[in-house]
Design a protein around this motif. Sequence first.
Motif, PDB file in Angstrom:
ATOM      1  N   LEU A 141       0.833  -1.203   0.000  1.00  0.00           N
ATOM      2  CA  LEU A 141       0.000   0.000   0.000  1.00  0.00           C
ATOM      3  C   LEU A 141       0.870   1.256   0.000  1.00  0.00           C
ATOM      4  O   LEU A 141       0.597   2.210  -0.743  1.00  0.00           O
ATOM      5  CB  LEU A 141      -0.920  -0.005   1.218  1.00  0.00           C
ATOM      6  N   GLY A 142       1.915   1.263   0.834  1.00  0.00           N
ATOM      7  CA  GLY A 142       2.813   2.409   0.854  1.00  0.00           C
ATOM      8  C   GLY A 142       3.500   2.614  -0.476  1.00  0.00           C
ATOM      9  O   GLY A 142       3.631   3.745  -0.968  1.00  0.00           O
ATOM     10  N   ALA A 143       3.937   1.521  -1.096  1.00  0.00           N
ATOM     11  CA  ALA A 143       4.586   1.608  -2.404  1.00  0.00           C
ATOM     12  C   ALA A 143       3.618   2.133  -3.456  1.00  0.00           C
ATOM     13  O   ALA A 143       3.999   2.909  -4.344  1.00  0.00           O
ATOM     14  CB  ALA A 143       5.134   0.244  -2.807  1.00  0.00           C
ATOM     15  N   ALA A 144       2.351   1.715  -3.386  1.00  0.00           N
ATOM     16  CA  ALA A 144       1.345   2.202  -4.339  1.00  0.00           C
ATOM     17  C   ALA A 144       1.194   3.715  -4.238  1.00  0.00           C
ATOM     18  O   ALA A 144       1.079   4.410  -5.256  1.00  0.00           O
ATOM     19  CB  ALA A 144       0.003   1.517  -4.078  1.00  0.00           C
ATOM     20  N   CYS A 157       1.826  15.058  -1.131  1.00  0.00           N
ATOM     21  CA  CYS A 157       0.936  14.460  -0.125  1.00  0.00           C
ATOM     22  C   CYS A 157       0.908  12.943  -0.273  1.00  0.00           C
ATOM     23  O   CYS A 157       0.908  12.207   0.725  1.00  0.00           O
ATOM     24  CB  CYS A 157      -0.468  15.025  -0.255  1.00  0.00           C
ATOM     25  N   SER A 158       0.875  12.473  -1.509  1.00  0.00           N
ATOM     26  CA  SER A 158       0.851  11.032  -1.751  1.00  0.00           C
ATOM     27  C   SER A 158       2.164  10.395  -1.306  1.00  0.00           C
ATOM     28  O   SER A 158       2.167   9.303  -0.718  1.00  0.00           O
ATOM     29  CB  SER A 158       0.607  10.752  -3.237  1.00  0.00           C
ATOM     30  N   ARG A 159       3.270  11.078  -1.581  1.00  0.00           N
ATOM     31  CA  ARG A 159       4.570  10.533  -1.169  1.00  0.00           C
ATOM     32  C   ARG A 159       4.686  10.491   0.350  1.00  0.00           C
ATOM     33  O   ARG A 159       5.195   9.515   0.918  1.00  0.00           O
ATOM     34  CB  ARG A 159       5.695  11.364  -1.775  1.00  0.00           C
ATOM     35  N   VAL A 160       4.223  11.548   1.012  1.00  0.00           N
ATOM     36  CA  VAL A 160       4.258  11.567   2.473  1.00  0.00           C
ATOM     37  C   VAL A 160       3.411  10.428   3.037  1.00  0.00           C
ATOM     38  O   VAL A 160       3.822   9.731   3.970  1.00  0.00           O
ATOM     39  CB  VAL A 160       3.763  12.924   3.017  1.00  0.00           C
ATOM     40  N   ALA A 161       2.223  10.234   2.458  1.00  0.00           N
ATOM     41  CA  ALA A 161       1.352   9.154   2.922  1.00  0.00           C
ATOM     42  C   ALA A 161       2.037   7.803   2.752  1.00  0.00           C
ATOM     43  O   ALA A 161       1.973   6.949   3.654  1.00  0.00           O
ATOM     44  CB  ALA A 161       0.030   9.177   2.158  1.00  0.00           C
ATOM     45  N   GLY A 162       2.695   7.603   1.612  1.00  0.00           N
ATOM     46  CA  GLY A 162       3.388   6.339   1.391  1.00  0.00           C
ATOM     47  C   GLY A 162       4.481   6.093   2.406  1.00  0.00           C
ATOM     48  O   GLY A 162       4.618   4.982   2.947  1.00  0.00           O
ATOM     49  N   VAL A 163       5.260   7.125   2.701  1.00  0.00           N
ATOM     50  CA  VAL A 163       6.340   6.993   3.688  1.00  0.00           C
ATOM     51  C   VAL A 163       5.774   6.734   5.074  1.00  0.00           C
ATOM     52  O   VAL A 163       6.289   5.898   5.829  1.00  0.00           O
ATOM     53  CB  VAL A 163       7.216   8.262   3.690  1.00  0.00           C
ATOM     54  N   VAL A 164       4.689   7.432   5.418  1.00  0.00           N
ATOM     55  CA  VAL A 164       4.080   7.257   6.744  1.00  0.00           C
ATOM     56  C   VAL A 164       3.536   5.837   6.905  1.00  0.00           C
ATOM     57  O   VAL A 164       3.702   5.223   7.975  1.00  0.00           O
ATOM     58  CB  VAL A 164       2.952   8.291   6.957  1.00  0.00           C
ATOM     59  N   VAL A 165       2.910   5.305   5.868  1.00  0.00           N
ATOM     60  CA  VAL A 165       2.383   3.938   5.936  1.00  0.00           C
ATOM     61  C   VAL A 165       3.511   2.940   6.175  1.00  0.00           C
ATOM     62  O   VAL A 165       3.430   2.079   7.062  1.00  0.00           O
ATOM     63  CB  VAL A 165       1.620   3.581   4.645  1.00  0.00           C
ATOM     64  N   ILE A 166       4.580   3.061   5.402  1.00  0.00           N
ATOM     65  CA  ILE A 166       5.694   2.114   5.528  1.00  0.00           C
ATOM     66  C   ILE A 166       6.407   2.282   6.857  1.00  0.00           C
ATOM     67  O   ILE A 166       6.664   1.306   7.576  1.00  0.00           O
ATOM     68  CB  ILE A 166       6.673   2.290   4.354  1.00  0.00           C
ATOM     69  N   ALA A 188      -0.244   4.085  10.615  1.00  0.00           N
ATOM     70  CA  ALA A 188      -0.114   3.481   9.289  1.00  0.00           C
ATOM     71  C   ALA A 188      -1.478   3.154   8.692  1.00  0.00           C
ATOM     72  O   ALA A 188      -1.730   3.401   7.500  1.00  0.00           O
ATOM     73  CB  ALA A 188       0.746   2.210   9.379  1.00  0.00           C
ATOM     74  N   VAL A 189      -2.367   2.596   9.497  1.00  0.00           N
ATOM     75  CA  VAL A 189      -3.704   2.228   9.020  1.00  0.00           C
ATOM     76  C   VAL A 189      -4.479   3.466   8.563  1.00  0.00           C
ATOM     77  O   VAL A 189      -5.047   3.496   7.460  1.00  0.00           O
ATOM     78  CB  VAL A 189      -4.483   1.489  10.126  1.00  0.00           C
ATOM     79  N   LEU A 190      -4.506   4.494   9.403  1.00  0.00           N
ATOM     80  CA  LEU A 190      -5.269   5.697   9.075  1.00  0.00           C
ATOM     81  C   LEU A 190      -4.687   6.417   7.864  1.00  0.00           C
ATOM     82  O   LEU A 190      -5.435   6.885   6.985  1.00  0.00           O
ATOM     83  CB  LEU A 190      -5.305   6.631  10.288  1.00  0.00           C
ATOM     84  N   ALA A 191      -3.356   6.501   7.798  1.00  0.00           N
ATOM     85  CA  ALA A 191      -2.722   7.160   6.650  1.00  0.00           C
ATOM     86  C   ALA A 191      -3.005   6.389   5.364  1.00  0.00           C
ATOM     87  O   ALA A 191      -3.269   6.985   4.310  1.00  0.00           O
ATOM     88  CB  ALA A 191      -1.217   7.277   6.884  1.00  0.00           C
ATOM     89  N   GLY A 192      -2.958   5.060   5.445  1.00  0.00           N
ATOM     90  CA  GLY A 192      -3.187   4.240   4.266  1.00  0.00           C
ATOM     91  C   GLY A 192      -4.603   4.368   3.734  1.00  0.00           C
ATOM     92  O   GLY A 192      -4.810   4.580   2.534  1.00  0.00           O
ATOM     93  N   TRP A 193      -5.582   4.277   4.622  1.00  0.00           N
ATOM     94  CA  TRP A 193      -6.969   4.384   4.167  1.00  0.00           C
ATOM     95  C   TRP A 193      -7.291   5.797   3.710  1.00  0.00           C
ATOM     96  O   TRP A 193      -8.053   5.991   2.748  1.00  0.00           O
ATOM     97  CB  TRP A 193      -7.926   3.950   5.266  1.00  0.00           C
ATOM     98  N   ALA A 194      -6.746   6.808   4.394  1.00  0.00           N
ATOM     99  CA  ALA A 194      -6.974   8.195   3.963  1.00  0.00           C
ATOM    100  C   ALA A 194      -6.412   8.412   2.563  1.00  0.00           C
ATOM    101  O   ALA A 194      -7.041   9.064   1.715  1.00  0.00           O
ATOM    102  CB  ALA A 194      -6.340   9.168   4.951  1.00  0.00           C
ATOM    103  N   TRP A 195      -5.216   7.849   2.318  1.00  0.00           N
ATOM    104  CA  TRP A 195      -4.627   8.001   0.981  1.00  0.00           C
ATOM    105  C   TRP A 195      -5.486   7.309  -0.072  1.00  0.00           C
ATOM    106  O   TRP A 195      -5.752   7.897  -1.135  1.00  0.00           O
ATOM    107  CB  TRP A 195      -3.220   7.409   0.931  1.00  0.00           C
ATOM    108  N   LEU A 196      -5.912   6.079   0.178  1.00  0.00           N
ATOM    109  CA  LEU A 196      -6.697   5.354  -0.820  1.00  0.00           C
ATOM    110  C   LEU A 196      -7.997   6.092  -1.132  1.00  0.00           C
ATOM    111  O   LEU A 196      -8.399   6.192  -2.295  1.00  0.00           O
ATOM    112  CB  LEU A 196      -7.003   3.935  -0.338  1.00  0.00           C
ATOM    113  N   THR A 197      -8.644   6.639  -0.106  1.00  0.00           N
ATOM    114  CA  THR A 197      -9.879   7.391  -0.319  1.00  0.00           C
ATOM    115  C   THR A 197      -9.628   8.619  -1.183  1.00  0.00           C
ATOM    116  O   THR A 197     -10.333   8.862  -2.167  1.00  0.00           O
ATOM    117  CB  THR A 197     -10.485   7.819   1.033  1.00  0.00           C
ATOM    118  N   ALA A 198      -8.607   9.402  -0.809  1.00  0.00           N
ATOM    119  CA  ALA A 198      -8.323  10.642  -1.532  1.00  0.00           C
ATOM    120  C   ALA A 198      -7.825  10.365  -2.948  1.00  0.00           C
ATOM    121  O   ALA A 198      -8.238  11.026  -3.909  1.00  0.00           O
ATOM    122  CB  ALA A 198      -7.294  11.470  -0.764  1.00  0.00           C
TER     123      ALA A 198
END
Length: 216
Positions: A141-144, A157-166, A188-198
């Motif tokens: 998910l972080g890599a995506a 924002c997407s890159r930050v979310a990826g780094v935060v998830v990993i 990690a969970v909240l950042a990952g789902w927030a990224w996928l939604t956005a």
Amino acid sequence: MARDGVDMAAATTRALLGWGVVAGPFYLVFGLVQALTRSGFDLARHPLSALLLGDLGWLQLLNFLLTGLMTGAAAVGFARALPGRTGRPAGALLGLYALCLVLSGLFPPDPLRGYPPGAPESVSSSGVVHLVCGGIGFLALGAAALVVARELSTPSCSRVAGVVVIAGFLGGAALSGGGSGVALLWVAVLAGWAWLTAASAAVYRTVPHPVVARRA
């Protein structure tokens, strides 16, 4: 391909991406309702995956399965909507995450920190598979998020979310023996789902409207 004035390819792609918008909120709301009503469960000490344990564990299994299917649909949507150099790897990574969600539900974790109440802590093959699938899923998910960043209007924002998830997952795994580890996993969970939604919503808006203008 247009049918009765509707671009079916665009309609299908939008529908698939729509599931990416829904998946995260569905998983979190379904999980939190269980967490707040399940005896002995403590959000500060237990990850949501622990809800797979106990007599009502089938509810969280259903959560994992349905969310995995939604995420898998979104993965196909990303692959269809984005350019090949981005869409194919993004779709593959999100598809891997979706598969890991399903497998994580089918192989529940071991009891931990007194949950379920009275269950002795132990190490089982199911618990090991759950941890491995969770690790692979978070990394995918972080890599995506890192891969898709180049196609979004706010790539940072997407890159930050990826780094935060990993980083959140790795930190949570390293500190799994205490509450700080659970807190990092929550990040990690909240950042990952927030990224996928956005990201799903952003890519959805790039797909042409499916209603084709009729010629006079």
